[in-house]
Design a protein around this motif. Sequence first.
Motif, PDB file in Angstrom:
ATOM      1  N   GLY A  80       0.787  -1.224   0.000  1.00  0.00           N
ATOM      2  CA  GLY A  80       0.000   0.000   0.000  1.00  0.00           C
ATOM      3  C   GLY A  80       0.816   1.268   0.000  1.00  0.00           C
ATOM      4  O   GLY A  80       0.259   2.366  -0.034  1.00  0.00           O
ATOM      5  N   ALA A  81       2.140   1.145   0.028  1.00  0.00           N
ATOM      6  CA  ALA A  81       3.003   2.325   0.021  1.00  0.00           C
ATOM      7  C   ALA A  81       3.764   2.399  -1.285  1.00  0.00           C
ATOM      8  O   ALA A  81       3.903   1.412  -2.019  1.00  0.00           O
ATOM      9  CB  ALA A  81       3.980   2.277   1.192  1.00  0.00           C
ATOM     10  N   THR A  82       4.253   3.586  -1.600  1.00  0.00           N
ATOM     11  CA  THR A  82       5.082   3.773  -2.789  1.00  0.00           C
ATOM     12  C   THR A  82       6.105   4.851  -2.499  1.00  0.00           C
ATOM     13  O   THR A  82       6.115   5.450  -1.427  1.00  0.00           O
ATOM     14  CB  THR A  82       4.223   4.134  -4.014  1.00  0.00           C
ATOM     15  N   SER A  83       6.965   5.104  -3.460  1.00  0.00           N
ATOM     16  CA  SER A  83       8.000   6.118  -3.293  1.00  0.00           C
ATOM     17  C   SER A  83       8.221   6.831  -4.617  1.00  0.00           C
ATOM     18  O   SER A  83       7.757   6.380  -5.675  1.00  0.00           O
ATOM     19  CB  SER A  83       9.320   5.469  -2.837  1.00  0.00           C
ATOM     20  N   VAL A  84       8.936   7.942  -4.556  1.00  0.00           N
ATOM     21  CA  VAL A  84       9.278   8.671  -5.779  1.00  0.00           C
ATOM     22  C   VAL A  84      10.104   7.773  -6.693  1.00  0.00           C
ATOM     23  O   VAL A  84       9.884   7.721  -7.907  1.00  0.00           O
ATOM     24  CB  VAL A  84      10.045   9.959  -5.440  1.00  0.00           C
ATOM     25  N   ALA A  85      11.059   7.051  -6.110  1.00  0.00           N
ATOM     26  CA  ALA A  85      11.903   6.158  -6.904  1.00  0.00           C
ATOM     27  C   ALA A  85      11.089   5.048  -7.552  1.00  0.00           C
ATOM     28  O   ALA A  85      11.349   4.647  -8.687  1.00  0.00           O
ATOM     29  CB  ALA A  85      13.001   5.564  -6.028  1.00  0.00           C
ATOM     30  N   ALA A  86      10.084   4.534  -6.847  1.00  0.00           N
ATOM     31  CA  ALA A  86       9.266   3.451  -7.385  1.00  0.00           C
ATOM     32  C   ALA A  86       8.377   3.931  -8.521  1.00  0.00           C
ATOM     33  O   ALA A  86       8.110   3.184  -9.465  1.00  0.00           O
ATOM     34  CB  ALA A  86       8.416   2.850  -6.271  1.00  0.00           C
ATOM     35  N   GLU A  87       7.898   5.173  -8.446  1.00  0.00           N
ATOM     36  CA  GLU A  87       6.978   5.700  -9.448  1.00  0.00           C
ATOM     37  C   GLU A  87       7.685   6.367 -10.613  1.00  0.00           C
ATOM     38  O   GLU A  87       7.153   6.403 -11.731  1.00  0.00           O
ATOM     39  CB  GLU A  87       6.028   6.714  -8.798  1.00  0.00           C
ATOM     40  N   ALA A  88       8.880   6.899 -10.374  1.00  0.00           N
ATOM     41  CA  ALA A  88       9.602   7.629 -11.416  1.00  0.00           C
ATOM     42  C   ALA A  88      11.080   7.235 -11.381  1.00  0.00           C
ATOM     43  O   ALA A  88      11.466   6.185 -11.869  1.00  0.00           O
ATOM     44  CB  ALA A  88       9.425   9.135 -11.236  1.00  0.00           C
ATOM     45  N   ASN A  89      11.883   8.078 -10.767  1.00  0.00           N
ATOM     46  CA  ASN A  89      13.307   7.816 -10.642  1.00  0.00           C
ATOM     47  C   ASN A  89      13.797   8.350  -9.306  1.00  0.00           C
ATOM     48  O   ASN A  89      13.122   9.155  -8.660  1.00  0.00           O
ATOM     49  CB  ASN A  89      14.095   8.506 -11.772  1.00  0.00           C
ATOM     50  N   GLU A  90      14.981   7.916  -8.915  1.00  0.00           N
ATOM     51  CA  GLU A  90      15.590   8.502  -7.722  1.00  0.00           C
ATOM     52  C   GLU A  90      15.894   9.973  -7.990  1.00  0.00           C
ATOM     53  O   GLU A  90      16.162  10.376  -9.113  1.00  0.00           O
ATOM     54  CB  GLU A  90      16.879   7.773  -7.339  1.00  0.00           C
ATOM     55  N   VAL A  91      15.843  10.778  -6.938  1.00  0.00           N
ATOM     56  CA  VAL A  91      16.105  12.212  -7.041  1.00  0.00           C
ATOM     57  C   VAL A  91      17.135  12.594  -5.988  1.00  0.00           C
ATOM     58  O   VAL A  91      17.402  11.835  -5.055  1.00  0.00           O
ATOM     59  CB  VAL A  91      14.818  13.040  -6.835  1.00  0.00           C
ATOM     60  N   GLU A  92      17.711  13.778  -6.153  1.00  0.00           N
ATOM     61  CA  GLU A  92      18.583  14.309  -5.115  1.00  0.00           C
ATOM     62  C   GLU A  92      17.692  14.796  -3.977  1.00  0.00           C
ATOM     63  O   GLU A  92      16.907  15.735  -4.150  1.00  0.00           O
ATOM     64  CB  GLU A  92      19.441  15.454  -5.649  1.00  0.00           C
ATOM     65  N   ARG A  93      17.835  14.186  -2.822  1.00  0.00           N
ATOM     66  CA  ARG A  93      16.937  14.527  -1.721  1.00  0.00           C
ATOM     67  C   ARG A  93      17.078  15.980  -1.297  1.00  0.00           C
ATOM     68  O   ARG A  93      16.099  16.603  -0.897  1.00  0.00           O
ATOM     69  CB  ARG A  93      17.171  13.592  -0.530  1.00  0.00           C
ATOM     70  N   ARG A  94      18.282  16.519  -1.343  1.00  0.00           N
ATOM     71  CA  ARG A  94      18.429  17.921  -0.939  1.00  0.00           C
ATOM     72  C   ARG A  94      17.604  18.826  -1.847  1.00  0.00           C
ATOM     73  O   ARG A  94      16.964  19.784  -1.377  1.00  0.00           O
ATOM     74  CB  ARG A  94      19.896  18.348  -0.957  1.00  0.00           C
ATOM     75  N   LEU A  95      17.589  18.538  -3.156  1.00  0.00           N
ATOM     76  CA  LEU A  95      16.798  19.342  -4.086  1.00  0.00           C
ATOM     77  C   LEU A  95      15.309  19.128  -3.871  1.00  0.00           C
ATOM     78  O   LEU A  95      14.509  20.069  -3.978  1.00  0.00           O
ATOM     79  CB  LEU A  95      17.177  19.004  -5.528  1.00  0.00           C
ATOM     80  N   PHE A  96      14.930  17.899  -3.550  1.00  0.00           N
ATOM     81  CA  PHE A  96      13.518  17.607  -3.284  1.00  0.00           C
ATOM     82  C   PHE A  96      13.051  18.363  -2.041  1.00  0.00           C
ATOM     83  O   PHE A  96      11.975  18.983  -2.047  1.00  0.00           O
ATOM     84  CB  PHE A  96      13.315  16.105  -3.106  1.00  0.00           C
ATOM     85  N   VAL A  97      13.839  18.330  -0.976  1.00  0.00           N
ATOM     86  CA  VAL A  97      13.485  19.056   0.249  1.00  0.00           C
ATOM     87  C   VAL A  97      13.411  20.550  -0.033  1.00  0.00           C
ATOM     88  O   VAL A  97      12.494  21.247   0.451  1.00  0.00           O
ATOM     89  CB  VAL A  97      14.492  18.762   1.371  1.00  0.00           C
ATOM     90  N   GLN A  98      14.347  21.072  -0.812  1.00  0.00           N
ATOM     91  CA  GLN A  98      14.313  22.487  -1.151  1.00  0.00           C
ATOM     92  C   GLN A  98      13.004  22.860  -1.838  1.00  0.00           C
ATOM     93  O   GLN A  98      12.387  23.873  -1.498  1.00  0.00           O
ATOM     94  CB  GLN A  98      15.492  22.836  -2.069  1.00  0.00           C
ATOM     95  N   ARG A  99      12.570  22.051  -2.796  1.00  0.00           N
ATOM     96  CA  ARG A  99      11.336  22.367  -3.509  1.00  0.00           C
ATOM     97  C   ARG A  99      10.131  22.319  -2.577  1.00  0.00           C
ATOM     98  O   ARG A  99       9.244  23.175  -2.655  1.00  0.00           O
ATOM     99  CB  ARG A  99      11.129  21.394  -4.678  1.00  0.00           C
ATOM    100  N   VAL A 100      10.087  21.327  -1.696  1.00  0.00           N
ATOM    101  CA  VAL A 100       8.973  21.250  -0.754  1.00  0.00           C
ATOM    102  C   VAL A 100       8.945  22.508   0.114  1.00  0.00           C
ATOM    103  O   VAL A 100       7.885  23.124   0.313  1.00  0.00           O
ATOM    104  CB  VAL A 100       9.082  19.999   0.131  1.00  0.00           C
ATOM    105  N   LEU A 101      10.091  22.919   0.633  1.00  0.00           N
ATOM    106  CA  LEU A 101      10.153  24.098   1.494  1.00  0.00           C
ATOM    107  C   LEU A 101       9.787  25.363   0.729  1.00  0.00           C
ATOM    108  O   LEU A 101       9.069  26.229   1.250  1.00  0.00           O
ATOM    109  CB  LEU A 101      11.542  24.233   2.103  1.00  0.00           C
ATOM    110  N   GLU A 102      10.275  25.495  -0.492  1.00  0.00           N
ATOM    111  CA  GLU A 102       9.973  26.689  -1.279  1.00  0.00           C
ATOM    112  C   GLU A 102       8.491  26.762  -1.617  1.00  0.00           C
ATOM    113  O   GLU A 102       7.866  27.834  -1.523  1.00  0.00           O
ATOM    114  CB  GLU A 102      10.828  26.692  -2.548  1.00  0.00           C
ATOM    115  N   LEU A 103       7.909  25.629  -2.008  1.00  0.00           N
ATOM    116  CA  LEU A 103       6.486  25.610  -2.340  1.00  0.00           C
ATOM    117  C   LEU A 103       5.630  25.842  -1.099  1.00  0.00           C
ATOM    118  O   LEU A 103       4.628  26.572  -1.146  1.00  0.00           O
ATOM    119  CB  LEU A 103       6.131  24.275  -2.985  1.00  0.00           C
ATOM    120  N   PHE A 104       6.012  25.227   0.023  1.00  0.00           N
ATOM    121  CA  PHE A 104       5.276  25.454   1.265  1.00  0.00           C
ATOM    122  C   PHE A 104       5.337  26.920   1.654  1.00  0.00           C
ATOM    123  O   PHE A 104       4.327  27.504   2.089  1.00  0.00           O
ATOM    124  CB  PHE A 104       5.851  24.586   2.388  1.00  0.00           C
ATOM    125  N   ASP A 105       6.500  27.535   1.509  1.00  0.00           N
ATOM    126  CA  ASP A 105       6.661  28.940   1.869  1.00  0.00           C
ATOM    127  C   ASP A 105       5.764  29.835   1.017  1.00  0.00           C
ATOM    128  O   ASP A 105       5.203  30.814   1.513  1.00  0.00           O
ATOM    129  CB  ASP A 105       8.129  29.347   1.703  1.00  0.00           C
TER     130      ASP A 105
END
Length: 383
Positions: free
Chosen positions: A286-311
């Motif tokens: 019942g769980a999935t991940s970004v890597a499972a659905e697409a590709n692995e990503v740079e986590r630092r860049l992913f966290v940055q985007r989440v923070l920027e969008l949340f802001d």
Amino acid sequence: MSDTRRALLAALAEGPVSGPELAERLGISRAAVWKHVESLRDDGFGIESTDEGYVVVDVPEYGGPAIEFGLDADYDVEFHETLGSTNDRARELAADGASDVVVVAREQTASRGRKGREWAAPDGTVSMSVLIRPDEPPAFAALYTLAMAIAVCDAAREAGVDASIKWPNDVIVSSTRERAASNRSSGASASDGVIVSEVNDGTSGSSEPDGVSTNDMSGGTSANADGVPASKASGGTPPASHPTNHNYRKLCGILTEMEGEADRVSWMIIGAGINVNVDPETLPEGATSVAAEANEVERRLFVQRVLELFDEHRTALDGVLPAWRERADTLGRRVRVHTAGGVVEGVAVDVEHPGTLVVRTDEGDTRVHAGDCEHLRPVPEND
């Protein structure tokens, strides 16, 4: 992180910059600049000295300075290789008067979701908690939780994941996004998207007598337009003719905690647990991940985007509900919501301020403020 180091990272992110220029901008000696640069090198940064000045040629895959490097949002990042709970650490920082701090852990060992449920957060996940002090009453707390769900959903979409949101703040990947025509005409606004996991859920924003609130959006009571308790509006036990729709996979969950008084929030912590670079073979059912659905990503860049969008969304709360509706997988679906007052079943037609789900039942529109929401499969029509 010190103001000097943050300013140094910001200057380096702009491009080549000389030692004398850095010393002048930071108000420190050239020797101090060199020491700071050497410290960043020790943290894994590749920094070359060229004729034009210092140039960053390589950034660590993860870590506090790595996340802050190039981050277009005003947050301090406190990074831990291993931590029991990012929310617990953020609470400690809140007690010390901190604000606009993000606690990130490579691995969590004592993770918890709503209602105290435990969950795994191994290396490969993103475990983060944002500590803020919004100048808003507690009634607005749910909007910040929804804003984080939107941010995670959009960051996942940018990474190639077909993500959407299941009420109230689960980010998911859905295998069955079609809606019945009758549901579409019921006034619901819906979009394709992903359904997120119950790793965490948000708070309702209600305050306890001592000013501390840890209520989540999955508990509480609801009533229909006439004030009838949800348990009566739904008729109690849901019929078996609408089986739960298990055709979605959870990507993320959000847990919000806050302390405040009746008219204001003292502090708020929005924690997100996101499956990012997690091996599909290790994921629970019942769980999935970004890597499972697409590709692995740079986590630092992913966290940055989440923070920027949340802001972006936390500074424009009027746009949170419209943005949530556009990404919702729940609206237009037949749902069953388990609340403290009973079960509500019907078609989800809207979400109202500050995150209340409107469910169209046989008895009328029922407004659900908090509950566990299930998506139901439509009953097949007989030939």
